[in-house]
Write a protein that holds these residues in place. Sequence first.
Motif, PDB file in Angstrom:
ATOM      1  N   PRO A  14       0.846  -1.197   0.000  1.00  0.00           N
ATOM      2  CA  PRO A  14       0.000   0.000   0.000  1.00  0.00           C
ATOM      3  C   PRO A  14       0.878   1.243   0.000  1.00  0.00           C
ATOM      4  CG  PRO A  14       0.071  -0.941   2.180  1.00  0.00           C
ATOM      5  CD  PRO A  14       0.828  -1.886   1.299  1.00  0.00           C
ATOM      6  N   GLU A  15       0.347   2.304  -0.559  1.00  0.00           N
ATOM      7  CA  GLU A  15       1.061   3.582  -0.590  1.00  0.00           C
ATOM      8  C   GLU A  15       1.471   3.981   0.824  1.00  0.00           C
ATOM      9  OE1 GLU A  15      -1.189   6.594  -2.529  1.00  0.00           O
ATOM     10  OE2 GLU A  15       0.280   8.187  -2.153  1.00  0.00           O
ATOM     11  N   GLY A  16       2.728   4.451   0.941  1.00  0.00           N
ATOM     12  CA  GLY A  16       3.233   4.873   2.247  1.00  0.00           C
ATOM     13  C   GLY A  16       3.997   3.795   2.986  1.00  0.00           C
ATOM     14  N   ALA A  17       3.906   2.549   2.530  1.00  0.00           N
ATOM     15  CA  ALA A  17       4.609   1.443   3.193  1.00  0.00           C
ATOM     16  C   ALA A  17       6.100   1.477   2.848  1.00  0.00           C
ATOM     17  CB  ALA A  17       4.005   0.112   2.763  1.00  0.00           C
ATOM     18  N   ILE A  18       6.863   0.718   3.623  1.00  0.00           N
ATOM     19  CA  ILE A  18       8.287   0.548   3.324  1.00  0.00           C
ATOM     20  C   ILE A  18       8.440  -0.680   2.428  1.00  0.00           C
ATOM     21  CG2 ILE A  18      10.557  -0.005   4.265  1.00  0.00           C
ATOM     22  CD1 ILE A  18       9.767   1.497   6.790  1.00  0.00           C
ATOM     23  N   VAL A  19       9.183  -0.501   1.336  1.00  0.00           N
ATOM     24  CA  VAL A  19       9.489  -1.609   0.430  1.00  0.00           C
ATOM     25  C   VAL A  19      10.891  -2.101   0.755  1.00  0.00           C
ATOM     26  CG1 VAL A  19       9.846  -2.299  -1.971  1.00  0.00           C
ATOM     27  CG2 VAL A  19       8.011  -0.683  -1.393  1.00  0.00           C
ATOM     28  N   SER A  20      11.031  -3.401   0.901  1.00  0.00           N
ATOM     29  CA  SER A  20      12.317  -4.007   1.232  1.00  0.00           C
ATOM     30  C   SER A  20      12.675  -5.032   0.160  1.00  0.00           C
ATOM     31  CB  SER A  20      12.237  -4.679   2.598  1.00  0.00           C
ATOM     32  OG  SER A  20      13.423  -5.392   2.872  1.00  0.00           O
ATOM     33  N   LEU A  21      13.807  -4.831  -0.479  1.00  0.00           N
ATOM     34  CA  LEU A  21      14.257  -5.732  -1.538  1.00  0.00           C
ATOM     35  C   LEU A  21      15.671  -6.207  -1.208  1.00  0.00           C
ATOM     36  CD1 LEU A  21      13.209  -3.424  -4.507  1.00  0.00           C
ATOM     37  CD2 LEU A  21      11.926  -5.378  -3.634  1.00  0.00           C
ATOM     38  N   ASN A  22      16.015  -7.399  -1.649  1.00  0.00           N
ATOM     39  CA  ASN A  22      17.357  -7.877  -1.347  1.00  0.00           C
ATOM     40  C   ASN A  22      17.884  -8.816  -2.412  1.00  0.00           C
ATOM     41  OD1 ASN A  22      16.727 -10.791  -0.422  1.00  0.00           O
ATOM     42  ND2 ASN A  22      15.298  -9.534   0.747  1.00  0.00           N
ATOM     43  N   CYS A  23      19.195  -8.965  -2.420  1.00  0.00           N
ATOM     44  CA  CYS A  23      19.900  -9.871  -3.319  1.00  0.00           C
ATOM     45  C   CYS A  23      21.024 -10.534  -2.556  1.00  0.00           C
ATOM     46  CB  CYS A  23      20.507  -9.117  -4.515  1.00  0.00           C
ATOM     47  SG  CYS A  23      19.300  -8.465  -5.670  1.00  0.00           S
ATOM     48  N   THR A  24      21.322 -11.756  -2.944  1.00  0.00           N
ATOM     49  CA  THR A  24      22.514 -12.420  -2.438  1.00  0.00           C
ATOM     50  C   THR A  24      23.424 -12.730  -3.614  1.00  0.00           C
ATOM     51  OG1 THR A  24      21.461 -14.591  -2.598  1.00  0.00           O
ATOM     52  CG2 THR A  24      21.296 -13.463  -0.485  1.00  0.00           C
ATOM     53  N   TYR A  25      24.695 -12.914  -3.338  1.00  0.00           N
ATOM     54  CA  TYR A  25      25.636 -13.192  -4.418  1.00  0.00           C
ATOM     55  C   TYR A  25      26.684 -14.189  -3.948  1.00  0.00           C
ATOM     56  CZ  TYR A  25      28.621  -9.729  -2.054  1.00  0.00           C
ATOM     57  OH  TYR A  25      29.375  -9.032  -1.141  1.00  0.00           O
ATOM     58  N   SER A  26      27.329 -14.797  -4.915  1.00  0.00           N
ATOM     59  CA  SER A  26      28.298 -15.830  -4.568  1.00  0.00           C
ATOM     60  C   SER A  26      29.737 -15.428  -4.884  1.00  0.00           C
ATOM     61  CB  SER A  26      27.969 -17.127  -5.318  1.00  0.00           C
ATOM     62  OG  SER A  26      27.978 -16.904  -6.725  1.00  0.00           O
ATOM     63  N   SER A  79       6.550   4.752   0.274  1.00  0.00           N
ATOM     64  CA  SER A  79       6.427   4.382  -1.135  1.00  0.00           C
ATOM     65  C   SER A  79       5.262   5.106  -1.812  1.00  0.00           C
ATOM     66  CB  SER A  79       6.278   2.870  -1.274  1.00  0.00           C
ATOM     67  OG  SER A  79       5.168   2.423  -0.524  1.00  0.00           O
ATOM     68  N   GLN A  80       5.453   5.425  -3.069  1.00  0.00           N
ATOM     69  CA  GLN A  80       4.484   6.148  -3.875  1.00  0.00           C
ATOM     70  C   GLN A  80       4.077   5.300  -5.085  1.00  0.00           C
ATOM     71  OE1 GLN A  80       3.497   9.375  -2.861  1.00  0.00           O
ATOM     72  NE2 GLN A  80       4.678   8.700  -1.070  1.00  0.00           N
ATOM     73  N   PRO A  81       2.902   5.529  -5.635  1.00  0.00           N
ATOM     74  CA  PRO A  81       2.506   4.789  -6.843  1.00  0.00           C
ATOM     75  C   PRO A  81       3.534   4.930  -7.971  1.00  0.00           C
ATOM     76  CG  PRO A  81       0.600   5.876  -5.906  1.00  0.00           C
ATOM     77  CD  PRO A  81       1.796   6.340  -5.101  1.00  0.00           C
ATOM     78  N   SER A  82       4.227   6.067  -8.018  1.00  0.00           N
ATOM     79  CA  SER A  82       5.249   6.264  -9.059  1.00  0.00           C
ATOM     80  C   SER A  82       6.474   5.376  -8.851  1.00  0.00           C
ATOM     81  CB  SER A  82       5.685   7.727  -9.105  1.00  0.00           C
ATOM     82  OG  SER A  82       6.198   8.123  -7.846  1.00  0.00           O
ATOM     83  N   ASP A  83       6.582   4.730  -7.687  1.00  0.00           N
ATOM     84  CA  ASP A  83       7.676   3.787  -7.442  1.00  0.00           C
ATOM     85  C   ASP A  83       7.387   2.420  -8.054  1.00  0.00           C
ATOM     86  OD1 ASP A  83       8.066   5.079  -4.071  1.00  0.00           O
ATOM     87  OD2 ASP A  83       9.141   5.650  -5.911  1.00  0.00           O
ATOM     88  N   SER A  84       6.190   2.236  -8.577  1.00  0.00           N
ATOM     89  CA  SER A  84       5.825   0.955  -9.199  1.00  0.00           C
ATOM     90  C   SER A  84       6.706   0.721 -10.424  1.00  0.00           C
ATOM     91  CB  SER A  84       4.346   0.965  -9.613  1.00  0.00           C
ATOM     92  OG  SER A  84       3.520   1.116  -8.484  1.00  0.00           O
ATOM     93  N   ALA A  85       7.515  -0.320 -10.352  1.00  0.00           N
ATOM     94  CA  ALA A  85       8.504  -0.596 -11.390  1.00  0.00           C
ATOM     95  C   ALA A  85       9.184  -1.915 -11.048  1.00  0.00           C
ATOM     96  CB  ALA A  85       9.553   0.519 -11.457  1.00  0.00           C
ATOM     97  N   THR A  86      10.101  -2.330 -11.900  1.00  0.00           N
ATOM     98  CA  THR A  86      10.952  -3.479 -11.592  1.00  0.00           C
ATOM     99  C   THR A  86      12.281  -2.962 -11.065  1.00  0.00           C
ATOM    100  OG1 THR A  86       9.917  -4.895 -13.260  1.00  0.00           O
ATOM    101  CG2 THR A  86      12.135  -5.485 -12.550  1.00  0.00           C
ATOM    102  N   VAL A 108       4.635  -3.164  -7.016  1.00  0.00           N
ATOM    103  CA  VAL A 108       3.414  -2.402  -7.302  1.00  0.00           C
ATOM    104  C   VAL A 108       3.010  -1.701  -6.017  1.00  0.00           C
ATOM    105  CG1 VAL A 108       1.003  -2.499  -7.987  1.00  0.00           C
ATOM    106  CG2 VAL A 108       2.681  -4.002  -9.093  1.00  0.00           C
ATOM    107  N   VAL A 109       2.904  -0.379  -6.066  1.00  0.00           N
ATOM    108  CA  VAL A 109       2.464   0.409  -4.929  1.00  0.00           C
ATOM    109  C   VAL A 109       1.019   0.810  -5.179  1.00  0.00           C
ATOM    110  CG1 VAL A 109       2.862   2.449  -3.510  1.00  0.00           C
ATOM    111  CG2 VAL A 109       4.806   1.251  -4.559  1.00  0.00           C
ATOM    112  N   ILE A 110       0.145   0.337  -4.297  1.00  0.00           N
ATOM    113  CA  ILE A 110      -1.294   0.523  -4.491  1.00  0.00           C
ATOM    114  C   ILE A 110      -1.761   1.800  -3.790  1.00  0.00           C
ATOM    115  CG2 ILE A 110      -3.565  -0.534  -4.147  1.00  0.00           C
ATOM    116  CD1 ILE A 110      -1.963  -3.233  -3.944  1.00  0.00           C
ATOM    117  N   PRO A 111      -2.404   2.703  -4.540  1.00  0.00           N
ATOM    118  CA  PRO A 111      -2.840   3.976  -3.910  1.00  0.00           C
ATOM    119  C   PRO A 111      -3.897   3.730  -2.841  1.00  0.00           C
ATOM    120  CG  PRO A 111      -2.959   4.093  -6.311  1.00  0.00           C
ATOM    121  CD  PRO A 111      -2.679   2.663  -5.966  1.00  0.00           C
TER     122      PRO A 111
END
Lengths: 111, 114
Positions: A14-26, A79-86, A108-111
């Motif tokens: 939802p809009e305003g939430a914190i988005v958390s993304l991560n990656c691991t590498y070898s 988060s904002q709807p404009s942050d919706s992306a890959t 996807v950030v939902i308004p």
Amino acid sequence: QKEVEQDPGPLSVPEGAIVSLNCTYSNSAFQYFMWYRQYSRKGPELLMYTYSSGNKEDGRFTAQVDKSSKYISLFIRDSQPSDSATYLCAMSANGNNRLAFGKGNQVVVIP
Amino acid sequence: KAGVTQTPRYLIKTRGQQVTLSCSPISGHRSVSWYQQTPGQGLQFLFEYFSETQRNKGNFPGRFSGRQFSNSRSEMNVSTLELGDSALYLCASTGSNLVNNEQFFGPGTRLTVL
């Protein structure tokens, strides 16, 4: 084992939430870490660029690198709807411009 | 300052044909890298050119080739096209002769092979 692992599952918040993304590498040779944002039918746009371990903040975006765990994260506050992306993580070894990418997370950030 | 430009934006070819894609880097940038993006494999590095010389190469067959001109513009060529070559081809430019600088991507060329 792939060099860079990024769980490609979509993420809806939802809009305003914190988005958390991560990656691991070898590949322990990776020293430079990036996050790119890619809108549909566009090229990737550089969001964050960090060297070695530590945190970097830029506005609503915070990138974290933990080289001991081979783990990087991106946080998006308010988060904002404009942050919706890959969002794609990428990394490179010292002295080498070859970027190794994760598969990307569709956010996807939902308004 | 204009960004990275790629032409054409869309291409449709048939199996067995060849194709040439073009990339103009940001003014003053001398390094150009090429990537292939597919839903299955994500973004994969093809090769990098600096000062008209290939500086680095990814794990793609010899059907994929490239070159760079004295004005830093770069082209990539794919010969004997296969269905699996359908992808978004992206180029990125870097502003310094040093490595590990920020890379800026163009909008890509979407190639469809029928």
